[in-house]
Write a protein that holds these residues in place. Structure first.
Motif, PDB file in Angstrom:
ATOM      1  N   VAL A 142      -3.036  -7.280  -3.767  1.00 24.09           N
ATOM      2  CA  VAL A 142      -2.948  -6.024  -4.228  1.00 24.09           C
ATOM      3  C   VAL A 142      -4.386  -5.551  -3.783  1.00 24.09           C
ATOM      4  N   LEU A 143      -5.629  -6.395  -3.852  1.00 18.39           N
ATOM      5  CA  LEU A 143      -6.766  -5.531  -3.689  1.00 18.39           C
ATOM      6  C   LEU A 143      -7.120  -5.500  -2.151  1.00 18.39           C
ATOM      7  N   GLN A 144      -6.699  -6.344  -1.134  1.00 14.03           N
ATOM      8  CA  GLN A 144      -7.031  -6.355   0.026  1.00 14.03           C
ATOM      9  C   GLN A 144      -8.200  -6.383   0.356  1.00 14.03           C
ATOM     10  N   PRO A 145      -9.106  -7.189  -0.192  1.00  7.68           N
ATOM     11  CA  PRO A 145     -10.605  -7.300  -0.102  1.00  7.68           C
ATOM     12  C   PRO A 145     -11.041  -7.320   1.534  1.00  7.68           C
ATOM     13  N   ASP A 146     -10.327  -7.782   2.199  1.00  3.58           N
ATOM     14  CA  ASP A 146     -10.482  -8.083   3.774  1.00  3.58           C
ATOM     15  C   ASP A 146     -10.481  -6.974   4.516  1.00  3.58           C
ATOM     16  N   SER A 147      -9.780  -5.692   4.066  1.00  2.00           N
ATOM     17  CA  SER A 147      -9.399  -4.713   4.795  1.00  2.00           C
ATOM     18  C   SER A 147     -10.152  -3.562   4.692  1.00  2.00           C
ATOM     19  N   GLU A 148      -9.925  -2.609   5.603  1.00  2.00           N
ATOM     20  CA  GLU A 148     -10.605  -1.084   5.283  1.00  2.00           C
ATOM     21  C   GLU A 148      -9.881  -0.402   4.144  1.00  2.00           C
ATOM     22  N   GLN A 149      -8.976  -0.872   3.749  1.00  2.00           N
ATOM     23  CA  GLN A 149      -8.224  -0.042   2.660  1.00  2.00           C
ATOM     24  C   GLN A 149      -8.805  -0.395   1.245  1.00  2.00           C
ATOM     25  N   PHE A 150      -9.775  -1.600   1.375  1.00  2.00           N
ATOM     26  CA  PHE A 150     -10.097  -1.907  -0.298  1.00  2.00           C
ATOM     27  C   PHE A 150     -11.030  -0.870  -0.649  1.00  2.00           C
ATOM     28  N   ASP A 151     -10.924  -0.433  -2.008  1.00  2.00           N
ATOM     29  CA  ASP A 151     -11.397   0.469  -2.647  1.00  2.00           C
ATOM     30  C   ASP A 151     -12.424  -0.201  -4.139  1.00  2.00           C
ATOM     31  N   PRO A 152     -13.563  -0.423  -3.892  1.00  2.00           N
ATOM     32  CA  PRO A 152     -14.259  -1.096  -4.998  1.00  2.00           C
ATOM     33  C   PRO A 152     -13.929  -0.699  -6.355  1.00  2.00           C
ATOM     34  N   TYR A 256       5.323   9.151  -7.344  1.00  2.00           N
ATOM     35  CA  TYR A 256       5.902   9.756  -6.543  1.00  2.00           C
ATOM     36  C   TYR A 256       6.279  11.420  -6.618  1.00  2.00           C
ATOM     37  N   LEU A 257       6.901  11.601  -7.812  1.00  2.00           N
ATOM     38  CA  LEU A 257       7.236  13.137  -8.150  1.00  2.00           C
ATOM     39  C   LEU A 257       6.168  13.976  -8.514  1.00  2.00           C
ATOM     40  N   VAL A 258       5.013  13.528  -8.946  1.00  2.00           N
ATOM     41  CA  VAL A 258       3.979  14.340  -9.430  1.00  2.00           C
ATOM     42  C   VAL A 258       2.832  14.262  -8.207  1.00  2.00           C
ATOM     43  N   PHE A 259       2.381  13.196  -7.606  1.00  2.00           N
ATOM     44  CA  PHE A 259       1.394  13.098  -6.659  1.00  2.00           C
ATOM     45  C   PHE A 259       1.980  12.806  -5.314  1.00  2.00           C
ATOM     46  N   GLY A 260       3.154  12.555  -5.067  1.00  3.44           N
ATOM     47  CA  GLY A 260       3.761  12.343  -3.842  1.00  3.44           C
ATOM     48  C   GLY A 260       3.295  11.015  -2.876  1.00  3.44           C
ATOM     49  N   VAL A 261       2.982   9.946  -3.907  1.00  7.19           N
ATOM     50  CA  VAL A 261       2.395   8.570  -3.477  1.00  7.19           C
ATOM     51  C   VAL A 261       3.486   7.533  -3.739  1.00  7.19           C
ATOM     52  N   LEU A 262       3.561   6.680  -2.884  1.00  9.39           N
ATOM     53  CA  LEU A 262       4.282   5.253  -2.840  1.00  9.39           C
ATOM     54  C   LEU A 262       3.392   4.197  -2.593  1.00  9.39           C
ATOM     55  N   PRO A 263       3.547   3.299  -3.407  1.00 11.16           N
ATOM     56  CA  PRO A 263       2.965   1.852  -3.232  1.00 11.16           C
ATOM     57  C   PRO A 263       3.172   1.348  -1.628  1.00 11.16           C
ATOM     58  N   ASN A 264       2.312   0.903  -0.938  1.00 10.43           N
ATOM     59  CA  ASN A 264       2.737   0.179   0.134  1.00 10.43           C
ATOM     60  C   ASN A 264       3.134  -1.257   0.186  1.00 10.43           C
ATOM     61  N   VAL A 265       3.715  -1.866   1.402  1.00 10.29           N
ATOM     62  CA  VAL A 265       4.466  -3.148   1.155  1.00 10.29           C
ATOM     63  C   VAL A 265       3.526  -4.111   0.525  1.00 10.29           C
ATOM     64  N   GLN A 266       2.394  -4.181   1.052  1.00 12.13           N
ATOM     65  CA  GLN A 266       1.396  -5.032   0.463  1.00 12.13           C
ATOM     66  C   GLN A 266       1.287  -5.109  -0.956  1.00 12.13           C
TER      67      GLN A 266
END
Length: 303
Positions: A142-152, A256-266
């Motif tokens: 979930v954290l994806q620490p080795d990717s650019e998507q990682f948010d501390p 999704y209904l309020v913020f329009g976001v969905l979790p990615n596959v990872q």
């Protein structure tokens, strides 16, 4: 249908209803943050209105409000852990999606399994250890620490999960004699006291919209926790624990209904790993505790 089965179904129904309500609390917390209110003020507001909404329940049940609780030190520590868990979780969802942060909050059963042998004297075996290890692999996914998507800032959700695990352990350690609604009120008061000491430098006078959203947040907090307590009056922890994860389903839909976001596959893969490992670890721990109780009963000689 047997009466026992009807009671269990009532418990499951109450738990599902509670898990449907809880995500609304997080939605309003994130909306308040987007309105410009500091996370400390959002947390204070959550506990303040939580206490306000509990007062009618306390009066309805004719509970004596001003009384010294059993083991006040542990009661305070329990409230402190719930306050910190709320504060860190709200801090995580300021810049992160709610389902993603909630997934990491679900490490709490794994942390409980690791700490319970030292604090509660419960058994810990290689099977529980393997389940915990797999669960933390899900955390890394979930954290994806080795990717650019990682948010501390997502690490705040991990801290919240640890604090919530300590809250659960302290709750287990306490043998409550006070009415459940009063215990909830104690926790809310502790949250108000602690956050009042912190919130002053960050306080913004709320407008009517902020007050109404805060009141709604407190209502969903009080209602969901009350329903959880009622659910345990009809069914056991082992029967209800699998339904705790229904919260993430509702959270994904609302986000999704309020913020329009969905979790990615990872994130979804990590969520599945954490949920399955959490269910397994909880089942294994309850099985070990039951076996230990049976052995102790076998040692008692009949009169």
């Amino acid at each position: 249908m047997k009466i026992t089965n009807i009671k269990i179904l009532k418990g499951i129904g109450l738990m599902l209803l509670a898990m449907t309500i809880v995500p609304f609390l997080d939605i309003f917390a994130k909306l308040l943050s987007q309105e410009g209110y500091h996370v400390t003020q959002v947390t204070w507001t959550r506990f303040f209105f939580h206490a306000v909404w509990l007062l009618p329940m306390i009066m309805w049940q004719k509970v004596r409000l001003f009384s010294i609780p059993e083991k006040p030190g542990l009661q305070f520590l329990r409230g402190l852990m719930l306050t910190l868990a709320t504060l860190f979780f709200f801090a995580a969802i300021v810049t992160n999606d709610i389902p993603e942060a909630l997934t990491l909050l679900f490490i709490s059963p794994l942390v409980v399994a690791v700490l319970s042998p030292f604090i509660l004297g419960e058994r810990f075996d290689i099977f529980i250890g393997a389940g915990v290890l797999i669960g933390f692999i899900g955390v890394i996914v979930v954290l994806q620490p080795d990717s650019e998507q990682f948010d501390p800032t997502l690490l705040f959700a991990l801290v919240a999960g640890v604090c919530y695990a300590l809250y659960i352990i302290i709750t287990k350690k306490l043998s409550f004699r006070a009415p459940p609604v009063l215990t909830l009120f104690y926790s809310a008061v502790v949250g108000i006291v602690i956050m009042t000491l912190i919130v002053v430098p960050y306080w913004t006078t709320p407008d009517l919209k902020g007050v109404l959203m805060g009141a709604a947040m407190g209502f969903f907090a009080a209602a969901s926790h009350f329903m959880i307590i009622k659910a345990f009056e009809f069914a056991s922890a082992s029967e209800l624990s699998p339904f705790n994860y229904f919260e993430i389903v509702v959270a994904i839909i609302l986000s999704y209904l309020v913020f329009g976001v969905l979790p990615n596959v990872q994130a979804i893969l990590g969520l599945i790993i954490i949920i399955l490992s959490g269910l397994y670890v909880s089942w294994r721990a309850m099985k070990n505790n039951q076996d230990q109780e049976n052995k102790q009963d076998a040692l008692i000689e009949p009169l």
